[in-house]
Design a protein around this motif. Structure first.
Motif, PDB file in Angstrom:
ATOM      1  N   GLU A 160       0.831  -1.209   0.000  1.00 52.03           N
ATOM      2  CA  GLU A 160       0.000   0.000   0.000  1.00 52.03           C
ATOM      3  C   GLU A 160       0.863   1.255   0.000  1.00 52.03           C
ATOM      4  N   TYR A 197      -3.943 -10.647  -2.415  1.00 47.66           N
ATOM      5  CA  TYR A 197      -3.536  -9.277  -2.083  1.00 47.66           C
ATOM      6  C   TYR A 197      -4.325  -8.264  -2.924  1.00 47.66           C
ATOM      7  N   HIS A 207      -7.233  -8.581  -4.274  1.00 46.78           N
ATOM      8  CA  HIS A 207      -8.616  -8.535  -3.802  1.00 46.78           C
ATOM      9  C   HIS A 207      -8.728  -7.696  -2.528  1.00 46.78           C
ATOM     10  N   ARG A 208      -7.782  -7.882  -1.620  1.00 53.36           N
ATOM     11  CA  ARG A 208      -7.795  -7.122  -0.368  1.00 53.36           C
ATOM     12  C   ARG A 208      -7.597  -5.627  -0.622  1.00 53.36           C
ATOM     13  N   THR A 242      -8.460  -3.928  -3.262  1.00 52.26           N
ATOM     14  CA  THR A 242      -9.690  -3.342  -3.807  1.00 52.26           C
ATOM     15  C   THR A 242     -10.766  -3.253  -2.726  1.00 52.26           C
ATOM     16  N   GLN A 243     -10.809  -4.228  -1.835  1.00 53.72           N
ATOM     17  CA  GLN A 243     -11.773  -4.174  -0.726  1.00 53.72           C
ATOM     18  C   GLN A 243     -11.507  -2.976   0.178  1.00 53.72           C
ATOM     19  N   ARG A 244     -10.232  -2.659   0.358  1.00 49.50           N
ATOM     20  CA  ARG A 244      -9.839  -1.545   1.232  1.00 49.50           C
ATOM     21  C   ARG A 244      -9.857  -0.205   0.498  1.00 49.50           C
ATOM     22  N   ASN A 245     -10.271  -0.231  -0.768  1.00 49.54           N
ATOM     23  CA  ASN A 245     -10.319   0.972  -1.594  1.00 49.54           C
ATOM     24  C   ASN A 245      -8.942   1.593  -1.805  1.00 49.54           C
ATOM     25  N   GLN A 246      -7.925   0.750  -1.781  1.00 46.61           N
ATOM     26  CA  GLN A 246      -6.587   1.205  -2.138  1.00 46.61           C
ATOM     27  C   GLN A 246      -6.391   1.156  -3.652  1.00 46.61           C
ATOM     28  N   ILE A 293      -8.899   0.585  -7.427  1.00 51.43           N
ATOM     29  CA  ILE A 293     -10.231   0.445  -7.999  1.00 51.43           C
ATOM     30  C   ILE A 293     -10.104  -0.147  -9.397  1.00 51.43           C
ATOM     31  N   HIS A 294     -11.123  -0.872  -9.822  1.00 54.55           N
ATOM     32  CA  HIS A 294     -11.142  -1.423 -11.176  1.00 54.55           C
ATOM     33  C   HIS A 294     -11.376  -0.282 -12.168  1.00 54.55           C
ATOM     34  N   TYR A 311      -6.258  -1.459 -13.277  1.00 53.62           N
ATOM     35  CA  TYR A 311      -6.539  -0.855 -11.973  1.00 53.62           C
ATOM     36  C   TYR A 311      -6.040   0.588 -11.921  1.00 53.62           C
TER      37      TYR A 311
END
Length: 258
Positions: free
Chosen positions: A13, A50, A52-53, A55-59, A61-62, A68
Protein backbone atom coordinates in the motif's frame (compact mmCIF):
# COMPACT_ATOMS: atom_id res chain seq x y z
CA UNK A 1 -4.83 -12.99 7.04
CA UNK A 2 -1.68 -13.61 9.07
CA UNK A 3 0.24 -10.73 10.64
CA UNK A 4 3.14 -11.28 8.22
CA UNK A 5 0.72 -10.95 5.30
CA UNK A 6 -0.77 -7.80 6.82
CA UNK A 7 2.69 -6.33 7.18
CA UNK A 8 3.53 -7.15 3.56
CA UNK A 9 0.22 -5.73 2.37
CA UNK A 10 0.90 -2.50 4.27
CA UNK A 11 4.27 -2.29 2.51
CA UNK A 12 2.54 -2.71 -0.84
CA UNK A 13 0.00 0.00 0.00
CA UNK A 14 2.82 2.40 0.85
CA UNK A 15 4.39 1.82 -2.58
CA UNK A 16 1.28 2.18 -4.74
CA UNK A 17 1.61 5.90 -5.50
CA UNK A 18 5.27 5.46 -6.46
CA UNK A 19 4.43 2.51 -8.68
CA UNK A 20 1.72 4.38 -10.55
CA UNK A 21 3.75 7.55 -10.95
CA UNK A 22 2.13 9.55 -13.77
CA UNK A 23 0.34 6.55 -15.23
CA UNK A 24 -3.44 6.74 -14.75
CA UNK A 25 -3.84 2.96 -14.76
CA UNK A 26 -1.75 -0.20 -14.40
CA UNK A 27 -2.58 -3.64 -15.69
CA UNK A 28 -2.69 -6.70 -13.45
CA UNK A 29 0.55 -7.90 -15.08
CA UNK A 30 2.29 -4.62 -14.28
CA UNK A 31 1.11 -4.65 -10.69
CA UNK A 32 2.32 -8.23 -10.27
CA UNK A 33 5.76 -7.26 -11.57
CA UNK A 34 5.97 -4.41 -9.06
CA UNK A 35 4.78 -6.45 -6.10
CA UNK A 36 7.24 -9.20 -7.06
CA UNK A 37 10.13 -6.75 -6.54
CA UNK A 38 9.27 -6.92 -2.83
CA UNK A 39 8.91 -10.70 -2.87
CA UNK A 40 10.43 -12.50 -5.89
CA UNK A 41 8.98 -15.85 -4.77
CA UNK A 42 5.43 -14.52 -4.62
CA UNK A 43 2.88 -16.94 -6.06
CA UNK A 44 0.14 -15.68 -8.37
CA UNK A 45 -2.58 -17.12 -6.15
CA UNK A 46 -1.21 -15.12 -3.21
CA UNK A 47 -0.98 -12.02 -5.36
CA UNK A 48 -4.64 -12.41 -6.33
CA UNK A 49 -5.54 -12.47 -2.64
CA UNK A 50 -3.54 -9.28 -2.08
CA UNK A 51 -5.18 -7.64 -5.10
CA UNK A 52 -8.62 -8.54 -3.80
CA UNK A 53 -7.79 -7.12 -0.37
CA UNK A 54 -6.48 -3.89 -1.87
CA UNK A 55 -9.69 -3.34 -3.81
CA UNK A 56 -11.77 -4.17 -0.73
CA UNK A 57 -9.84 -1.55 1.23
CA UNK A 58 -10.32 0.97 -1.59
CA UNK A 59 -6.59 1.20 -2.14
CA UNK A 60 -7.18 0.21 -5.76
CA UNK A 61 -10.23 0.44 -8.00
CA UNK A 62 -11.14 -1.42 -11.18
CA UNK A 63 -10.67 0.82 -14.22
CA UNK A 64 -11.48 -1.82 -16.84
CA UNK A 65 -10.94 -5.50 -17.47
CA UNK A 66 -7.66 -6.44 -15.79
CA UNK A 67 -6.78 -2.77 -15.26
CA UNK A 68 -6.54 -0.85 -11.97
CA UNK A 69 -6.29 2.77 -10.85
CA UNK A 70 -5.77 4.66 -7.63
CA UNK A 71 -9.03 5.86 -6.04
CA UNK A 72 -7.70 9.39 -5.66
CA UNK A 73 -6.45 9.51 -9.24
CA UNK A 74 -8.18 11.40 -12.01
CA UNK A 75 -11.50 9.78 -12.81
CA UNK A 76 -11.71 8.56 -16.38
CA UNK A 77 -14.90 8.58 -18.38
CA UNK A 78 -16.05 7.34 -21.74
CA UNK A 79 -15.27 9.64 -24.66
CA UNK A 80 -18.59 11.14 -25.79
CA UNK A 81 -17.81 14.32 -27.72
CA UNK A 82 -20.25 17.14 -28.26
CA UNK A 83 -21.46 16.76 -31.85
CA UNK A 84 -22.17 20.11 -33.54
CA UNK A 85 -25.71 20.26 -35.01
CA UNK A 86 -24.34 21.05 -38.47
CA UNK A 87 -22.28 17.85 -38.40
CA UNK A 88 -25.35 15.80 -37.49
CA UNK A 89 -27.40 17.48 -40.22
CA UNK A 90 -24.66 16.94 -42.78
CA UNK A 91 -24.43 13.22 -42.01
CA UNK A 92 -28.17 12.65 -42.01
CA UNK A 93 -28.64 14.39 -45.35
CA UNK A 94 -25.87 12.49 -47.10
CA UNK A 95 -26.62 9.14 -45.48
CA UNK A 96 -30.29 9.42 -46.46
CA UNK A 97 -29.58 10.51 -50.03
CA UNK A 98 -26.97 7.84 -50.68
CA UNK A 99 -28.39 5.06 -48.48
CA UNK A 100 -25.05 4.79 -46.69
CA UNK A 101 -24.75 1.60 -44.65
CA UNK A 102 -21.83 2.71 -42.51
CA UNK A 103 -19.51 5.62 -41.92
CA UNK A 104 -18.75 8.34 -39.43
CA UNK A 105 -18.19 12.07 -39.14
CA UNK A 106 -16.05 14.11 -36.82
CA UNK A 107 -14.20 17.37 -36.39
CA UNK A 108 -10.60 18.07 -35.43
CA UNK A 109 -12.01 20.66 -33.03
CA UNK A 110 -12.33 17.75 -30.58
CA UNK A 111 -8.55 17.33 -30.57
CA UNK A 112 -8.07 20.74 -28.96
CA UNK A 113 -9.07 19.14 -25.65
CA UNK A 114 -5.87 17.08 -25.81
CA UNK A 115 -3.30 19.37 -27.42
CA UNK A 116 -0.85 21.93 -26.12
CA UNK A 117 -1.44 24.30 -29.03
CA UNK A 118 -5.03 25.18 -29.89
CA UNK A 119 -5.59 25.20 -33.65
CA UNK A 120 -8.11 27.82 -34.70
CA UNK A 121 -8.65 26.37 -38.18
CA UNK A 122 -10.19 22.93 -37.96
CA UNK A 123 -11.39 20.30 -40.41
CA UNK A 124 -14.51 18.18 -40.64
CA UNK A 125 -14.05 14.59 -41.75
CA UNK A 126 -16.58 12.34 -43.41
CA UNK A 127 -15.52 8.70 -43.61
CA UNK A 128 -17.47 6.23 -45.73
CA UNK A 129 -16.93 2.85 -47.32
CA UNK A 130 -14.48 3.03 -50.27
CA UNK A 131 -17.16 2.32 -52.88
CA UNK A 132 -19.17 5.33 -51.64
CA UNK A 133 -16.32 7.85 -51.75
CA UNK A 134 -17.10 9.43 -55.12
CA UNK A 135 -20.85 9.71 -54.60
CA UNK A 136 -20.36 11.13 -51.10
CA UNK A 137 -17.87 13.68 -52.42
CA UNK A 138 -20.24 14.95 -55.13
CA UNK A 139 -23.23 14.99 -52.78
CA UNK A 140 -21.30 17.12 -50.30
CA UNK A 141 -19.86 19.33 -53.01
CA UNK A 142 -23.37 20.12 -54.21
CA UNK A 143 -24.18 21.34 -50.68
CA UNK A 144 -20.92 22.91 -49.54
CA UNK A 145 -19.05 23.83 -52.72
CA UNK A 146 -15.28 24.26 -52.70
CA UNK A 147 -14.97 23.40 -49.00
CA UNK A 148 -15.03 19.69 -49.84
CA UNK A 149 -11.92 17.64 -50.72
CA UNK A 150 -11.70 13.98 -51.72
CA UNK A 151 -8.71 12.13 -50.20
CA UNK A 152 -6.39 15.15 -50.53
CA UNK A 153 -2.68 14.49 -50.95
CA UNK A 154 0.10 16.48 -49.25
CA UNK A 155 0.13 19.17 -51.97
CA UNK A 156 -3.63 19.78 -51.85
CA UNK A 157 -3.56 19.80 -48.06
CA UNK A 158 -0.83 22.42 -47.99
CA UNK A 159 -2.07 24.69 -50.81
CA UNK A 160 -5.84 24.46 -50.47
CA UNK A 161 -7.13 22.67 -47.38
CA UNK A 162 -4.92 24.68 -45.04
CA UNK A 163 -6.37 27.90 -46.49
CA UNK A 164 -10.01 26.78 -46.41
CA UNK A 165 -12.07 27.56 -43.30
CA UNK A 166 -14.07 24.52 -42.12
CA UNK A 167 -12.71 22.29 -44.86
CA UNK A 168 -14.50 18.96 -45.26
CA UNK A 169 -12.40 15.90 -46.09
CA UNK A 170 -13.99 12.78 -47.56
CA UNK A 171 -11.91 9.74 -46.58
CA UNK A 172 -12.29 5.95 -46.77
CA UNK A 173 -13.51 4.19 -43.66
CA UNK A 174 -11.30 1.29 -42.57
CA UNK A 175 -13.28 -1.93 -42.14
CA UNK A 176 -14.51 -2.63 -38.61
CA UNK A 177 -13.30 0.75 -37.40
CA UNK A 178 -14.42 1.46 -33.80
CA UNK A 179 -17.41 3.79 -34.15
CA UNK A 180 -20.04 4.89 -31.64
CA UNK A 181 -23.30 6.83 -31.91
CA UNK A 182 -23.62 10.18 -30.17
CA UNK A 183 -26.74 12.29 -30.72
CA UNK A 184 -27.85 9.73 -33.32
CA UNK A 185 -24.69 10.43 -35.29
CA UNK A 186 -21.91 7.92 -36.01
CA UNK A 187 -18.63 9.30 -34.66
CA UNK A 188 -15.25 7.67 -33.96
CA UNK A 189 -14.44 6.12 -30.63
CA UNK A 190 -11.38 7.56 -28.95
CA UNK A 191 -9.31 4.50 -29.91
CA UNK A 192 -9.98 5.24 -33.58
CA UNK A 193 -9.00 8.90 -33.28
CA UNK A 194 -5.72 8.04 -31.59
CA UNK A 195 -4.75 5.41 -34.16
CA UNK A 196 -5.81 7.61 -37.09
CA UNK A 197 -3.53 10.43 -35.92
CA UNK A 198 -0.64 7.98 -35.79
CA UNK A 199 -1.52 6.31 -39.10
CA UNK A 200 -1.96 9.36 -41.34
CA UNK A 201 0.74 11.94 -40.63
CA UNK A 202 -0.01 13.67 -43.95
CA UNK A 203 -3.63 14.55 -43.17
CA UNK A 204 -2.86 15.15 -39.49
CA UNK A 205 0.49 16.88 -39.91
CA UNK A 206 -0.34 19.42 -37.20
CA UNK A 207 -0.67 16.65 -34.61
CA UNK A 208 2.63 14.84 -34.96
CA UNK A 209 5.83 14.69 -32.88
CA UNK A 210 5.57 15.90 -29.31
CA UNK A 211 1.99 17.05 -29.91
CA UNK A 212 0.97 13.47 -30.69
CA UNK A 213 2.60 12.24 -27.50
CA UNK A 214 0.77 14.94 -25.55
CA UNK A 215 -2.53 13.88 -27.09
CA UNK A 216 -2.01 10.27 -26.03
CA UNK A 217 -1.01 11.20 -22.48
CA UNK A 218 -3.90 13.64 -22.01
CA UNK A 219 -6.47 11.30 -23.55
CA UNK A 220 -5.42 8.50 -21.18
CA UNK A 221 -5.75 10.80 -18.16
CA UNK A 222 -9.21 12.00 -19.11
CA UNK A 223 -10.90 9.05 -20.78
CA UNK A 224 -11.17 5.28 -20.70
CA UNK A 225 -9.17 3.62 -23.48
CA UNK A 226 -9.61 -0.03 -24.38
CA UNK A 227 -6.19 -1.46 -25.23
CA UNK A 228 -7.61 -4.39 -27.16
CA UNK A 229 -9.74 -2.13 -29.34
CA UNK A 230 -6.78 0.19 -29.83
CA UNK A 231 -4.47 -2.58 -31.06
CA UNK A 232 -7.13 -4.38 -33.07
CA UNK A 233 -7.72 -1.23 -35.11
CA UNK A 234 -4.00 -0.44 -35.29
CA UNK A 235 -3.34 -3.89 -36.77
CA UNK A 236 -5.94 -3.26 -39.49
CA UNK A 237 -4.10 -0.04 -40.29
CA UNK A 238 -0.71 -1.76 -40.22
CA UNK A 239 0.44 0.37 -37.29
CA UNK A 240 0.60 -2.03 -34.34
CA UNK A 241 4.44 -1.87 -34.01
CA UNK A 242 4.41 1.94 -34.22
CA UNK A 243 1.62 2.09 -31.65
CA UNK A 244 3.53 -0.15 -29.26
CA UNK A 245 6.60 2.05 -29.59
CA UNK A 246 4.57 5.21 -28.97
CA UNK A 247 2.80 3.82 -25.89
CA UNK A 248 6.10 2.80 -24.35
CA UNK A 249 7.54 6.25 -25.09
CA UNK A 250 4.68 8.07 -23.32
CA UNK A 251 4.46 5.75 -20.31
CA UNK A 252 1.21 4.02 -21.26
CA UNK A 253 2.42 0.44 -21.17
CA UNK A 254 -0.80 -0.54 -19.38
CA UNK A 255 -2.51 -0.33 -22.79
CA UNK A 256 -0.20 -2.92 -24.35
CA UNK A 257 -1.68 -6.37 -25.06
CA UNK A 258 -1.10 -8.90 -22.31
Amino acid sequence: MHSSDEHFLATVEAQLHNWFGNQPVLSRKELLARVATLNPTLKQATFDVYLHRLTQRNQLIHAGRGVYALPDGALVADFTPLVPPELTSLWRAVATELFLRSGCVWTTQWLNDFTTHQLMRTMQLVEVEPEALQSTFYALKDRLGARVFLQPDARVLELYVAETPDAVLVLPLVSRAPVQHVADTPVPRLEKLLVDLLSDPTVFAAYQGEELRTIYRTAARQYRIDGRTLFSYARRRGKAPALRELLLAVGLSSLLPA
